[in-house]
Design an enzyme around this catalytic site. Structure first.
Site, PDB file in Angstrom:
ATOM      1  N   ASP A 212       0.835  -1.201   0.000  1.00  0.00           N
ATOM      2  CA  ASP A 212       0.000   0.000   0.000  1.00  0.00           C
ATOM      3  C   ASP A 212       0.875   1.258   0.000  1.00  0.00           C
ATOM      4  O   ASP A 212       1.861   1.341   0.745  1.00  0.00           O
ATOM      5  CB  ASP A 212      -0.873  -0.035   1.271  1.00  0.00           C
ATOM      6  N   GLU A 272       1.589  -0.586  -4.970  1.00  0.00           N
ATOM      7  CA  GLU A 272       0.580   0.423  -5.279  1.00  0.00           C
ATOM      8  C   GLU A 272       1.312   1.757  -5.237  1.00  0.00           C
ATOM      9  O   GLU A 272       1.650   2.268  -4.158  1.00  0.00           O
ATOM     10  CB  GLU A 272      -0.554   0.401  -4.245  1.00  0.00           C
TER      11      GLU A 272
HETATM   12  C1  NOJ Z   1      -4.561   2.914  -0.856  1.00  0.00           C
HETATM   13  C2  NOJ Z   1      -5.692   2.016  -0.530  1.00  0.00           C
HETATM   14  O1  NOJ Z   1      -6.047   1.290  -1.688  1.00  0.00           O
HETATM   15  C3  NOJ Z   1      -6.807   2.888  -0.022  1.00  0.00           C
HETATM   16  O2  NOJ Z   1      -7.999   2.157   0.135  1.00  0.00           O
HETATM   17  C4  NOJ Z   1      -6.374   3.524   1.275  1.00  0.00           C
HETATM   18  O3  NOJ Z   1      -7.359   4.459   1.685  1.00  0.00           O
HETATM   19  C5  NOJ Z   1      -5.060   4.259   1.124  1.00  0.00           C
HETATM   20  N1  NOJ Z   1      -4.098   3.521   0.364  1.00  0.00           N
HETATM   21  C6  NOJ Z   1      -4.441   4.547   2.469  1.00  0.00           C
HETATM   22  O4  NOJ Z   1      -3.976   3.370   3.055  1.00  0.00           O
END
Ligand code: NOJ
Length: 551
Positions: A212, A272
């Site tokens: 993440d 991500e």
């Molecule tokens: C990306 C995640 O996909 C999202 O759902 C989240 O709110 C943010 N990162 C913060 O962790």
């Protein structure tokens, strides 16, 4: 010294390069104990469904203990299971059942921030200024008299200041909700602890990690601070942003790669990272995380030029990294594709932008043509599944679920919505899945549903689609089964089929043809394998894809 797991072959080491990965948002997938919240035993109970769907792996969004300030991306303990979702023993049972069905398991690691209930943060609050505990977070003195003002004007992605006061003149930084304090990745203990977490899950048999906010960990908070208007532009191509995509972040991932390589097969990771496209390759470096999400297809309109440019750019990335790219139409952060493709667009408007504006607005939904949206979503998934690389499928897209744009304000959970009087946030794509056409929460569980399902969901239920060869679920099943037979080698050749048709060929004469124009077109000569919709007099109609075996 590493050991080779029984049955491991050289091919297994590269499983992720071409995998189809199904994203499970655990709280909304299946609820085994009837408390209205999906759980790990619920996933175990649906392994047969996942196996019949034909995916290679599942990625589980966070299931860790959490107050759910941000859907579980606010983690209290990285090495446990939220009691509402089960136990570590339930995790082991689920992973064993998935593995027995030949499905790999990917878990979500959230390294940019903990929750504000994490023991480290509680300690940092209690320990006070100058304490060792405060070094684990991004904490600075406030400005103004007695530090009563935030250190600077930087804003959180979820709205408002990115700084919260600790009550003694110091402030902590949070990119996301105030319940998500950012960790200080210059701190060796933070680094060591995450390596422990990676090993904890890898030792439990987890095959990979989704990382993440992979581009956010390293920050330059040296003074003087750049004003917000200068740092608000996040996609810089030169690594000069103080908060995002700094070069040093890759030192962390090199350390993680050493951990992944302690295992055989090495554990896999996908970043991500919302970065400038020219910098995505760094995250997909085999010496780093190894793969990075390519969100471009999620941003693309159902439009030939968009699709072709997006595919070409994704394949160009591969040339640079030697990794494979990823394709996806949606995830838990994006308005559902079946709705996006059915939105009315004025000249120059983009579907993703209109969808977001709608969810940011006062609830006046645009007139969505759901039949058109679904037709296009079906055509699009056949394109994605015909591409080299890895495809991620968001739960419920295989049912053609639409965005639930009219959740009542009191039901909303997303901090984006909760913090705002107008924004509807991301809950509309997180409504629990309908499994049956009747019953409490449409078979999601024996009780309610933590986000209300609209009555229209019954028609999308697995039960309604399973026996219907024309259903979206059947299309996904057939496509995934065919893909595993047809997907041989990474090559892709474009076939020139005029200004309204996307036509590509993969090794072995596997052709994928999509008609983006209004009039039916002829198909290439060959054996018709699959279509996303009915042909018209043997021709491919608008908004439809066909797979054809030409040799
Ligand atoms: C990306 C995640 O996909 C999202 O759902 C989240 O709110 C943010 N990162 C913060 O962790």
């Amino acid at each position: 010294m590493t050991t080779v797991a029984p049955g491991t072959t050289a091919l297994d080491r590269d499983w992720w390069k071409t995998a189809t990965v199904y994203q499970i948002y655990p709280r909304s997938f299946a609820d085994a104990n009837g408390d209205g919240m999906g759980d790990l035993p619920g996933i175990t109970s649906r392994v047969d469904y996942l196996a019949a769907l034909g995916v290679d792996a599942v990625w589980l969004s966070p299931f860790y203990p959490s107050a759910l300030a941000d859907g579980g991306y606010d983690v209290d303990d990285y090495r446990d299971v939220d009691p509402r979702l089960g136990t570590l023993a339930d995790f082991d049972t689920m992973a064993a059942a998935l593995h027995a069905a030949g499905i790999k398991v990917i878990v979500d690691i959230v390294p940019n921030h903990t929750s504000n209930a994490h023991p480290w943060f509680l300690e940092a609050v209690a320990a006070g200024r100058g304490s060792r505990a405060r070094e684990r977070y991004v904490i600075r003195d406030g400005s103004g008299a007695h530090g009563a003002e935030p250190p600077n004007d930087w804003e959180s992605l979820f709205g408002g200041s990115a700084w919260e006061p600790l009550g003694d003149g110091q402030w902590y930084f949070h990119h996301f909700a105030r319940e998500q304090p950012d960790l200080n990745w210059e701190d060796p203990e933070v680094r060591a602890d995450f390596r422990t977490t990676l090993r904890f899950w890898a030792d439990r048999g987890v095959d990979g990690f989704r990382v993440d906010v992979a581009h956010g960990l390293v920050k330059d908070l040296s003074e003087p601070y750049a004003p917000w208007r200068e740092v608000a532009e996040t996609l810089r191509a030169d690594g000069s942003h103080p908060l995002w995509d700094r070069d040093d972040v890759h030192e962390i991932y090199a350390e993680w790669r050493a951990v992944f390589n302690e295992y055989d097969p090495p554990r896999f990771a996908v970043a991500e990272a919302a970065v400038h496209p020219s910098r995505r390759a760094r995250y997909a470096d085999p010496q780093g995380l190894g793969q990075a999400f390519n969100f471009a297809m999620q941003e693309a309109d159902f439009d030939l030029a968009d699709f072709r440019a997006t595919i070409e750019a994704g394949l160009a990335d591969v040339e640079v990294t030697g990794s494979t790219t990823t394709w996806l139409l949606g995830c838990h952060d994006t308005p559902r594709v079946a709705t996006r493709y059915g939105l009315p667009l004025a000249a120059g408007e983009r579907a993703q932008q209109v969808a977001r504006q709608w969810l940011l607005s006062d609830g006046r939904a645009p007139e969505v043509d759901l039949a058109l949206g679904l037709r296009r979503a079906r055509a699009a998934i056949l394109v994605l599944l015909a591409l080299p690389g890895s495809t991620y499928i968001y739960q419920g897209d295989e049912l053609g679920l639409p965005e639930v744009g009219d959740l009542p304000p009191e039901a909303l959970q997303d901090p984006m919505a909760v913090r705002s009087s107008t924004e509807k946030g991301r809950d509309g794509c997180r409504v629990p899945l309908p499994w049956t056409t009747t019953g409490p929460s449409l078979g999601f569980g024996s009780g309610g549903s933590h986000l209300p399902q609209p009555a229209s969901f019954a028609a999308y239920a697995v039960e309604a689609q399973e026996g219907d060869p024309t259903s979206t679920l059947s299309l996904y099943r057939q496509a995934l089964a065919l893909r595993s037979e047809l997907n041989r080698g990474p090559e892709l050749h474009w076939v020139d089929a005029g200004p309204e048709v996307l036509d590509l060929e993969r090794p072995g004469g596997w052709r994928c043809v999509t008609n983006f124009g209004p009039r039916p077109v002829d198909l290439p000569t060959g054996r018709l394998l699959l279509t996303s919709g009915d042909l018209v007099d043997g021709r491919l109609p608008a908004d439809t894809t066909a797979w054809v075996a030409t040799s």
